[in-house]
Design a protein around this motif. Structure first.
Motif, PDB file in Angstrom:
ATOM      1  N   LYS A 170       1.549   5.137  -5.643  1.00  0.00           N
ATOM      2  CA  LYS A 170       1.347   4.966  -4.201  1.00  0.00           C
ATOM      3  C   LYS A 170       2.716   4.817  -3.554  1.00  0.00           C
ATOM      4  CE  LYS A 170      -3.171   4.174  -4.530  1.00  0.00           C
ATOM      5  NZ  LYS A 170      -4.206   4.828  -3.770  1.00  0.00           N
ATOM      6  N   SER A 171       2.762   5.248  -2.330  1.00  0.00           N
ATOM      7  CA  SER A 171       4.054   5.192  -1.659  1.00  0.00           C
ATOM      8  C   SER A 171       4.259   3.837  -0.998  1.00  0.00           C
ATOM      9  CB  SER A 171       4.115   6.291  -0.606  1.00  0.00           C
ATOM     10  OG  SER A 171       5.062   5.968   0.356  1.00  0.00           O
ATOM     11  N   LEU A 172       5.443   3.318  -1.151  1.00  0.00           N
ATOM     12  CA  LEU A 172       5.817   2.085  -0.482  1.00  0.00           C
ATOM     13  C   LEU A 172       6.445   2.437   0.862  1.00  0.00           C
ATOM     14  CD1 LEU A 172       5.711  -0.859  -1.453  1.00  0.00           C
ATOM     15  CD2 LEU A 172       8.067  -0.635  -2.171  1.00  0.00           C
ATOM     16  N   ALA A 212       5.510   4.719   2.949  1.00  0.00           N
ATOM     17  CA  ALA A 212       4.590   5.111   4.006  1.00  0.00           C
ATOM     18  C   ALA A 212       4.472   4.023   5.059  1.00  0.00           C
ATOM     19  CB  ALA A 212       3.223   5.433   3.418  1.00  0.00           C
ATOM     20  N   ASN A 213       4.392   2.771   4.603  1.00  0.00           N
ATOM     21  CA  ASN A 213       4.227   1.694   5.567  1.00  0.00           C
ATOM     22  C   ASN A 213       5.415   0.758   5.603  1.00  0.00           C
ATOM     23  OD1 ASN A 213       1.649   2.330   6.598  1.00  0.00           O
ATOM     24  ND2 ASN A 213       0.802   1.711   4.618  1.00  0.00           N
ATOM     25  N   TYR A 214       6.359   0.965   4.740  1.00  0.00           N
ATOM     26  CA  TYR A 214       7.510   0.073   4.797  1.00  0.00           C
ATOM     27  C   TYR A 214       8.775   0.902   4.712  1.00  0.00           C
ATOM     28  CZ  TYR A 214      10.369  -4.044   4.077  1.00  0.00           C
ATOM     29  OH  TYR A 214      11.327  -5.000   4.192  1.00  0.00           O
ATOM     30  N   ILE A 263      -1.701   0.198  -8.042  1.00  0.00           N
ATOM     31  CA  ILE A 263      -2.687  -0.873  -7.996  1.00  0.00           C
ATOM     32  C   ILE A 263      -3.224  -1.096  -9.399  1.00  0.00           C
ATOM     33  CG2 ILE A 263      -4.936  -1.503  -7.086  1.00  0.00           C
ATOM     34  CD1 ILE A 263      -3.849   0.262  -4.593  1.00  0.00           C
ATOM     35  N   GLY A 279      -6.851  -5.171  -8.958  1.00  0.00           N
ATOM     36  CA  GLY A 279      -6.729  -4.935  -7.516  1.00  0.00           C
ATOM     37  C   GLY A 279      -5.397  -5.363  -6.932  1.00  0.00           C
ATOM     38  N   VAL A 323      -1.202  -5.445  -6.504  1.00  0.00           N
ATOM     39  CA  VAL A 323      -0.186  -4.399  -6.411  1.00  0.00           C
ATOM     40  C   VAL A 323       0.872  -4.630  -7.477  1.00  0.00           C
ATOM     41  CG1 VAL A 323       1.554  -3.409  -4.890  1.00  0.00           C
ATOM     42  CG2 VAL A 323      -0.592  -4.251  -3.937  1.00  0.00           C
ATOM     43  N   ALA A 363       3.591  -7.046  -0.743  1.00  0.00           N
ATOM     44  CA  ALA A 363       2.760  -5.878  -0.495  1.00  0.00           C
ATOM     45  C   ALA A 363       1.319  -6.181  -0.870  1.00  0.00           C
ATOM     46  CB  ALA A 363       3.265  -4.692  -1.303  1.00  0.00           C
ATOM     47  N   LEU A 364       0.415  -5.664  -0.047  1.00  0.00           N
ATOM     48  CA  LEU A 364      -1.010  -5.920  -0.206  1.00  0.00           C
ATOM     49  C   LEU A 364      -1.710  -4.601  -0.506  1.00  0.00           C
ATOM     50  CD1 LEU A 364      -3.257  -8.167   0.529  1.00  0.00           C
ATOM     51  CD2 LEU A 364      -3.356  -6.966   2.714  1.00  0.00           C
ATOM     52  N   ASN A 365      -2.749  -4.672  -1.328  1.00  0.00           N
ATOM     53  CA  ASN A 365      -3.546  -3.484  -1.595  1.00  0.00           C
ATOM     54  C   ASN A 365      -4.676  -3.429  -0.586  1.00  0.00           C
ATOM     55  OD1 ASN A 365      -5.318  -1.553  -2.553  1.00  0.00           O
ATOM     56  ND2 ASN A 365      -5.996  -2.807  -4.291  1.00  0.00           N
ATOM     57  N   GLY A 401      -6.381   0.717  -1.503  1.00  0.00           N
ATOM     58  CA  GLY A 401      -5.599   1.807  -2.067  1.00  0.00           C
ATOM     59  C   GLY A 401      -4.331   2.133  -1.317  1.00  0.00           C
ATOM     60  N   THR A 402      -4.154   1.558  -0.141  1.00  0.00           N
ATOM     61  CA  THR A 402      -2.900   1.779   0.573  1.00  0.00           C
ATOM     62  C   THR A 402      -2.031   0.543   0.399  1.00  0.00           C
ATOM     63  OG1 THR A 402      -4.218   2.921   2.204  1.00  0.00           O
ATOM     64  CG2 THR A 402      -1.931   2.504   2.785  1.00  0.00           C
ATOM     65  N   ILE A 403      -0.758   0.764   0.177  1.00  0.00           N
ATOM     66  CA  ILE A 403       0.138  -0.365   0.006  1.00  0.00           C
ATOM     67  C   ILE A 403       0.651  -0.778   1.391  1.00  0.00           C
ATOM     68  CG2 ILE A 403       2.215  -1.193  -1.148  1.00  0.00           C
ATOM     69  CD1 ILE A 403       0.165  -0.287  -3.147  1.00  0.00           C
ATOM     70  N   VAL A 404       0.376  -2.019   1.754  1.00  0.00           N
ATOM     71  CA  VAL A 404       0.693  -2.498   3.096  1.00  0.00           C
ATOM     72  C   VAL A 404       1.605  -3.721   2.988  1.00  0.00           C
ATOM     73  CG1 VAL A 404      -0.324  -3.543   5.149  1.00  0.00           C
ATOM     74  CG2 VAL A 404      -1.481  -1.652   4.021  1.00  0.00           C
ATOM     75  N   PRO A 405       2.746  -3.697   3.644  1.00  0.00           N
ATOM     76  CA  PRO A 405       3.602  -4.884   3.616  1.00  0.00           C
ATOM     77  C   PRO A 405       3.027  -5.987   4.518  1.00  0.00           C
ATOM     78  CG  PRO A 405       4.601  -3.175   4.956  1.00  0.00           C
ATOM     79  CD  PRO A 405       3.349  -2.582   4.383  1.00  0.00           C
ATOM     80  N   MET A 452       2.323   3.411  11.115  1.00  0.00           N
ATOM     81  CA  MET A 452       2.465   2.532   9.956  1.00  0.00           C
ATOM     82  C   MET A 452       1.385   1.464  10.010  1.00  0.00           C
ATOM     83  SD  MET A 452       6.377   1.569   9.343  1.00  0.00           S
ATOM     84  CE  MET A 452       7.471   2.654   8.457  1.00  0.00           C
ATOM     85  N   VAL A 453       1.067   0.932   8.851  1.00  0.00           N
ATOM     86  CA  VAL A 453       0.111  -0.164   8.790  1.00  0.00           C
ATOM     87  C   VAL A 453       0.846  -1.378   8.238  1.00  0.00           C
ATOM     88  CG1 VAL A 453      -2.086  -0.931   7.873  1.00  0.00           C
ATOM     89  CG2 VAL A 453      -1.742   1.474   8.362  1.00  0.00           C
TER      90      VAL A 453
END
Lengths: 692, 165
Positions: free
Chosen positions: A654-656, A658-660, A671, A675, A677, B56-58, B61-65, B98-99
């Protein structure tokens, strides 16, 4: 009711570009003089759909242009026109032009009208050369020009039609007389029958047609209705329809003089005048090879399509799997509803089934992203065709395993490095024909592109039977450039790898094809960025083979999870060499800064994961109590000091970013089963981080 | 930059805002930016990032800071409790969607605000930079600070701060 056509544009462009690729590869497979009807048919069909589509969407420039190409190919298809190398080159040039037009329309830019006109003109010229234009060279060059000029200068006053049916025309139920009657409706028709083909009375079969006709149809008539009249017999006759102009002397068109028509016309005073007017623009009939200026890779680069075409069978499999999964799910929920220990076995079975279905589902979803490598390989026939002409070498391109399936991302990213390698092979590998003959090799060199699966990898090989790499020269060059010590001892493999070093090029002179400094080091870096590696095997005088090993997919990775404090990280399994406990006495500390350890007479730097990533609560900070994972990245080896090894598993990347954003030392995240990360380590990045 | 954040007086539009609390103060974000609200759960630390990036949070399935707004604003840190929430925001960072998750003490309410009633933010001093404020709304129960999430969570900006540390 109006329908917004714009919503179909994307599909149209995709199909058209696909059609262009088909045309291109078809044209390259056409060999002059041997009409392969299936090949021509497929080219023709592709052109026809582009014409139809562009007409529907109102891109008239494109449909007009394609129409001219189509007409030409139609004649080739029917055998009325010979397939010459010049014609094929012309059509190839037109395919390029068409691609540019489509691209311009797609991007909403203006079409380069001048270029289009140039091509169209060349096509028109070609078309007006009569089917079997085996006339005098100078004549055939001038004659079409005069026709062309005619068309714009003087009005068409009629048509001359040479119609010689094949003997079995009558058996197909066609009656020439009826066709003539149809034509006579259009204008004043003169029909002259040619009896010369009629055999002796005793040999005559009354059901066969041995007559041919010369027709002169006078009047201001479009060509289309005439074509229509002959539409049913097109395949059963030899047909030549030529426009008549004001200046033409109709008396020339006597029966039997047909093959002198064009010659006579060129000598006709009026026509000659026009010829001179036409000659002032000779550039327009330049050879099509010259017209093609852009490298074929240019367009390919911009073609990053975002959609994917999937085989229906793959989708069907997927739907089946999902069906199975739903059944398993309902079975499991039934067990769960009134659960007691007696159902334990059922539950276990159900879970095992679920696991199997999930895995199958995962595989078939991944399969959707797979596409045959052919889409990359097919571009090379054109590249080799163009480059071998340019270099004056004779080169055959052999494609093996082009149906091997690779991840879409790999397909997109491998193209540029491959172009580089193939260009290198063509330019430096394959020798000139006379050199080849001198060393007893066949005059025509062979470049082979091969793709196959091995283990979890795809292997792509570019090999040539050219002169191979000269080890001594490589070595001398490396020493000269200061990349190598004079007394260094290298294995063959290491010597060949010198060409991957930055700033290394043995090309004696730079050509515009290769040897421009950005070289093999960039290729290697690109391949490594894809998680692959590149190897070279070469034998002097016999040729070289460059193999690229790439992971099948970029979305899944075999990983080893490691524990550092409370954190879990994933190390790509491929980069791990071994894991070991080390004894205190094998550790060296350099001025309290770096730590190294001795592994089989090699000193490797130690990277303490808890320090570099500032992780608290580690089990131990004493090197002898923890574990060292020896890893290798971009040729650098080091030991990662971690608490523990946890387990091996396949992880989905998964890309880090994308959102950071990018984190040094981390290539992505994944993951875990619970569940949570986990971060995936990037070994070269870690080494850089440690060196700071 | 600042003038952009101030609402124009003839703005009669009504927007909905989600209000939440941080150390007893009310804050609000535009509800259209809120993707979901979830309970706090442990996140995976991202190495070598500023302290207010918790990890980072799952998110399916998306990695979200995830960011701690208390730390971001220099407020006193507290232990996370069962009522601690993560507000998942979809923001626009330089035209790049971004999320991001932000940690808040509690979520309070959804308010209908007339944009014209939003007052420009005064200067708070060092801790809360007014660049991240869209303005202030005075409600019956007190002041609510409206955050401009696109600017507040600007990752490029965070990186700059990090490089100063």
């Amino acid at each position: 009711m109006s329908i917004d056509m714009a919503q179909f544009h994307q599909v149209f462009f995709e199909e058209s570009f696909e059609g262009l690729d088909i045309m291109e590869s078809g044209l390259l497979n056409l060999s002059p003089g041997e009409p392969d009807s299936e090949a021509i048919n497929s080219i023709f069909r592709a052109a026809h759909s582009i014409k139809g589509g562009s007409g529907t969407f109102g891109f008239t420039e494109i449909s007009d242009f394609t129409h001219v190409m189509e007409t030409l190919m139609d004649e080739m298809r029917d055998g009325r026109r010979q397939i010459t190398q010049a014609a094929v080159n012309l059509l190839l040039g037109s395919v390029d032009c068409l691609r540019e037009m489509l691209f311009a329309v797609k991007e909403g830019q203006a079409i380069d009208a001048e270029r289009v006109a140039e091509h169209k003109h060349a096509l028109d010229l070609e078309q007006q050369k009569s089917g079997s234009s085996q006339q005098d060279k100078s004549l055939s060059a001038h004659e079409p020009l005069s026709n062309q000029a005619h068309q714009s200068d003087s009005k068409v006053i009629g048509w001359h039609i040479a119609f010689s049916p094949h003997t079995d025309l009558l058996k197909t139920g066609n009656d020439p007389v009826r066709m003539f009657r149809e034509l006579s409706v259009l204008g004043e028709l003169e029909v002259t029958a040619d009896f010369r083909g009629v055999p002796d009375f005793y040999q005559l079969d009354p059901e066969e047609c041995h007559l041919s006709w010369n027709l002169v149809l006078k009047g201001d008539i479009d060509r289309a209705p005439i074509d229509e009249a002959f539409a049913w017999v097109e395949d059963d006759c030899d047909l030549a329809i030529q426009p008549l102009y004001q200046a033409d002397d109709l008396s020339l068109l006597v029966p039997g003089a047909e093959n002198q028509v064009s010659a006579n016309r060129a000598q006709h005073p009026a026509a000659e005048h026009v010829v001179q007017a036409g000659v002032s623009k000779p550039a327009e009939i330049s050879t099509p090879v010259v017209i093609k200026e852009k490298a074929p890779g240019d367009e390919a680069k911009n073609k990053g399509s975002t959609s994917i075409r999937v085989d229906t069978s793959k989708i069907d499999t997927l739907i089946n799997m999902v069906g199975e999964l739903v059944i398993t799910q309902s079975m499991l929920s039934l067990i769960g509803e009134h659960f007691d220990m007696s159902k334990q076995d059922q539950l276990k079975n159900g879970l095992a089934q679920l696991e199997r279905h999930t895995r199958e589902l995962q595989e078939s979803v991944m399969n959707i992203r797979m596409m045959p490598i052919n889409s990359v390989f097919s571009r090379f026939s054109r590249l080799v065709h163009d480059l071998s002409n340019k270099l004056g070498k004779k080169i055959d391109l052999k494609l093996i395993g082009e149906h091997t399936e690779v991840d879409k991302t790999v397909v997109e990213l491998i193209s540029d490095p491959l172009v580089h390698l193939v260009r290198n092979s063509l330019d430096h590998g394959i020798e000139m024909p006379d050199e080849r003959v001198a060393v007893g090799k066949p005059e025509t060199g062979t470049v082979t592109l091969e793709a196959y699966h091995r283990g979890g990898n795809i292997v792509i090989e570019v090999s040539d039977d050219g002169k191979g790499l000269d080890k001594d020269r490589l070595r001398a060059k490396a020493i000269e450039k200061g990349l190598l010590d004079e007394d260094a001892i290298l294995t063959d493999k290491q010597t060949f790898e010198l060409i991957f070093m930055p700033g290394f090029s043995t090309a004696e002179q730079l050509t515009d094809i290769s040897g421009r400094g950005v070289g093999m080091d960039v290729v290697r870096r690109n391949i490594q960025a894809l998680g692959g590696n590149i190897e070279i095997i070469s034998e002097l005088g016999k040729g070289s083979t460059i193999s690229i090993h790439l992971p099948l997919t970029l979305a899944i990775l075999d990983g080893q999870s490691i524990a550092v404090g409370d954190e879990t990280y994933i190390v790509p399994l491929g980069s791990i060499i071994e894991s070991l406990h080390i004894k205190e006495e094998r550790i060296n500390r350099v001025a309290d800064k770096g730590e190294t350890f001795l592994l089989r007479s090699e000193y490797l730097p130690i990277i303490r994961m808890h320090e570099i990533f500032k992780v608290p609560n580690v089990k131990t900070t004493k090197l002898s109590e923890g574990l060292l994972v020896v890893v290798e990245g971009q040729g650098v080896r080091c030991g990662l000091f971690v608490d523990d090894l946890l387990g091996q598993q396949q992880v989905v990347i998964k890309s880090l970013e994308a959102n950071y954003r990018r984190i040094e030392g981390v290539s992505g995240a994944t993951i875990l089963g619970d569940g949570s990360v986990a971060l995936i380590l990037d070994i070269p990045g870690l080494v850089r981080l440690a060196n700071q | 930059m600042k003038s952009e954040n101030q609402p124009s007086p003839n703005d009669k539009e009504v927007n909905q805002f989600l209000t939440f609390e941080l150390a007893g103060d009310s804050y609000a974000v535009e509800i259209l930016k809120v993707q979901e609200i979830r309970g706090w759960e442990p996140v995976r630390k991202i190495p070598n990032t500023p302290g207010f990036i918790k990890g980072a949070l799952n998110l399916r399935g998306t990695i979200v800071p995830v960011l701690d707004l208390r730390e971001r604003f220099g407020l006193e840190n507290v232990e996370y409790t069962p009522v601690t929430v993560v507000i998942v925001l979809s923001i626009n960072n330089n035209d790049h969607p971004m999320v991001l998750g932000v940690i808040a003490d509690t979520v309070s309410d959804v308010l209908d605000l007339n944009l014209a009633d939003i007052k420009p933010a005064p200067n708070f001093g060092v801790n809360i930079d007014t660049r991240y404020m869209r303005g202030i709304y005075v409600a019956k129960q007190g002041m609510i600070m409206l955050l401009d999430v696109d600017k507040l969570l600007d990752v490029d900006d965070l990186t700059k701060i990090e490089s100063l540390l």
